[in-house]
Design a protein around this motif. Structure first.
Motif, PDB file in Angstrom:
ATOM      1  N   ALA A  98      -6.414  15.965   3.936  1.00  0.00           N
ATOM      2  CA  ALA A  98      -6.403  16.737   2.690  1.00  0.00           C
ATOM      3  C   ALA A  98      -7.524  17.766   2.683  1.00  0.00           C
ATOM      4  CB  ALA A  98      -6.534  15.796   1.489  1.00  0.00           C
ATOM      5  N   PHE A  99      -8.676  17.381   3.184  1.00  0.00           N
ATOM      6  CA  PHE A  99      -9.800  18.317   3.265  1.00  0.00           C
ATOM      7  C   PHE A  99      -9.461  19.482   4.185  1.00  0.00           C
ATOM      8  CE2 PHE A  99     -13.741  19.889   5.123  1.00  0.00           C
ATOM      9  CZ  PHE A  99     -14.497  20.132   3.984  1.00  0.00           C
ATOM     10  N   GLY A 100      -8.875  19.178   5.335  1.00  0.00           N
ATOM     11  CA  GLY A 100      -8.506  20.224   6.290  1.00  0.00           C
ATOM     12  C   GLY A 100      -7.495  21.194   5.718  1.00  0.00           C
ATOM     13  N   ARG A 101      -6.468  20.653   5.062  1.00  0.00           N
ATOM     14  CA  ARG A 101      -5.453  21.531   4.456  1.00  0.00           C
ATOM     15  C   ARG A 101      -6.077  22.429   3.391  1.00  0.00           C
ATOM     16  NH1 ARG A 101      -2.208  16.942   5.053  1.00  0.00           N
ATOM     17  NH2 ARG A 101      -2.701  16.219   2.958  1.00  0.00           N
ATOM     18  N   ALA A 102      -6.909  21.834   2.549  1.00  0.00           N
ATOM     19  CA  ALA A 102      -7.540  22.619   1.484  1.00  0.00           C
ATOM     20  C   ALA A 102      -8.450  23.698   2.060  1.00  0.00           C
ATOM     21  CB  ALA A 102      -8.331  21.697   0.557  1.00  0.00           C
ATOM     22  N   GLN A 103      -9.151  23.361   3.125  1.00  0.00           N
ATOM     23  CA  GLN A 103     -10.057  24.328   3.735  1.00  0.00           C
ATOM     24  C   GLN A 103      -9.283  25.498   4.355  1.00  0.00           C
ATOM     25  OE1 GLN A 103     -12.559  22.714   6.847  1.00  0.00           O
ATOM     26  NE2 GLN A 103     -14.244  24.052   6.249  1.00  0.00           N
ATOM     27  N   VAL A 104      -8.196  25.197   5.040  1.00  0.00           N
ATOM     28  CA  VAL A 104      -7.384  26.251   5.664  1.00  0.00           C
ATOM     29  C   VAL A 104      -6.796  27.163   4.594  1.00  0.00           C
ATOM     30  CG1 VAL A 104      -5.237  26.674   6.923  1.00  0.00           C
ATOM     31  CG2 VAL A 104      -6.879  25.017   7.790  1.00  0.00           C
ATOM     32  N   LEU A 105      -6.228  26.580   3.556  1.00  0.00           N
ATOM     33  CA  LEU A 105      -5.639  27.401   2.490  1.00  0.00           C
ATOM     34  C   LEU A 105      -6.697  28.211   1.756  1.00  0.00           C
ATOM     35  CD1 LEU A 105      -2.941  24.930   1.190  1.00  0.00           C
ATOM     36  CD2 LEU A 105      -2.542  27.193   2.171  1.00  0.00           C
ATOM     37  N   ASP A 106      -7.879  27.642   1.585  1.00  0.00           N
ATOM     38  CA  ASP A 106      -8.967  28.385   0.947  1.00  0.00           C
ATOM     39  C   ASP A 106      -9.365  29.587   1.797  1.00  0.00           C
ATOM     40  OD1 ASP A 106     -10.934  28.622  -1.191  1.00  0.00           O
ATOM     41  OD2 ASP A 106     -12.412  28.098   0.349  1.00  0.00           O
ATOM     42  N   ARG A 107      -9.447  29.379   3.095  1.00  0.00           N
ATOM     43  CA  ARG A 107      -9.794  30.494   3.989  1.00  0.00           C
ATOM     44  C   ARG A 107      -8.713  31.569   3.981  1.00  0.00           C
ATOM     45  NH1 ARG A 107     -12.229  27.326   9.250  1.00  0.00           N
ATOM     46  NH2 ARG A 107     -14.186  26.705   8.265  1.00  0.00           N
ATOM     47  N   LEU A 108      -7.461  31.147   3.936  1.00  0.00           N
ATOM     48  CA  LEU A 108      -6.371  32.118   3.911  1.00  0.00           C
ATOM     49  C   LEU A 108      -6.386  32.937   2.633  1.00  0.00           C
ATOM     50  CD1 LEU A 108      -3.383  30.063   5.379  1.00  0.00           C
ATOM     51  CD2 LEU A 108      -4.521  32.022   6.420  1.00  0.00           C
ATOM     52  N   THR A 109      -6.677  32.311   1.497  1.00  0.00           N
ATOM     53  CA  THR A 109      -6.700  33.062   0.235  1.00  0.00           C
ATOM     54  C   THR A 109      -7.907  33.991   0.176  1.00  0.00           C
ATOM     55  OG1 THR A 109      -7.845  31.247  -0.889  1.00  0.00           O
ATOM     56  CG2 THR A 109      -5.456  31.329  -1.093  1.00  0.00           C
ATOM     57  N   LYS A 110      -9.020  33.591   0.750  1.00  0.00           N
ATOM     58  CA  LYS A 110     -10.206  34.458   0.740  1.00  0.00           C
ATOM     59  C   LYS A 110     -10.131  35.540   1.798  1.00  0.00           C
ATOM     60  CE  LYS A 110     -13.248  31.128  -1.364  1.00  0.00           C
ATOM     61  NZ  LYS A 110     -14.357  30.214  -1.232  1.00  0.00           N
ATOM     62  N   GLY A 111      -9.304  35.329   2.791  1.00  0.00           N
ATOM     63  CA  GLY A 111      -9.156  36.317   3.857  1.00  0.00           C
ATOM     64  C   GLY A 111      -8.302  37.489   3.473  1.00  0.00           C
ATOM     65  N   ARG A 112      -7.637  37.434   2.363  1.00  0.00           N
ATOM     66  CA  ARG A 112      -6.733  38.519   1.921  1.00  0.00           C
ATOM     67  C   ARG A 112      -7.497  39.618   1.273  1.00  0.00           C
ATOM     68  NH1 ARG A 112      -1.346  38.596   1.325  1.00  0.00           N
ATOM     69  NH2 ARG A 112      -0.466  37.171   2.771  1.00  0.00           N
TER      70      ARG A 112
END
Length: 112
Positions: A98-112
């Protein structure tokens, strides 16, 4: 991720963060249960009072009786602790994912 809706991605990141928080809370709950059982086990090994005015033979007899009483209690608590530890290990696995998924999605949203 080309062609994805930024609002949808942000919502997925929020959901993933909620799932992560829930998984971490569950892990903490299991860790507390293990710690509490360890405390109970440790309390069964309490040392006898050193400042007693009872004869040493009586103290030995009391210690032996306590040991006989505590043995099945320790066995029960050790079984409980083993089950709690297994649940905690499962919760750790879920929390890591769950931590990994949240971290990846957080990075994707901030990378936009």
């Amino acid at each position: 991720m080309t062609g994805t809706d930024p609002k949808r991605l942000a919502r997925l990141a929020q959901i993933a963060a909620l799932i992560r928080d829930q998984a971490q809370a569950e892990l903490a709950r299991h860790a507390r249960a293990c710690a509490q059982t360890r405390q109970h086990l440790a309390s069964l090994d309490a040392a006898p009072a050193a400042d007693s005015d009872l004869p040493p033979q009586i103290l030995e007899q009391v210690a032996l009786q306590h040991s006989r009483w505590a043995a099945p209690q320790k066995a029960r608590l050790n079984t409980t602790l083993a089950a709690q530890t297994a649940l905690k290990l499962q919760a750790e696995t879920v929390a890591r994912a769950a931590f990994g998924r949240a971290q990846v999605l957080d990075r994707l949203t901030k990378g936009r």
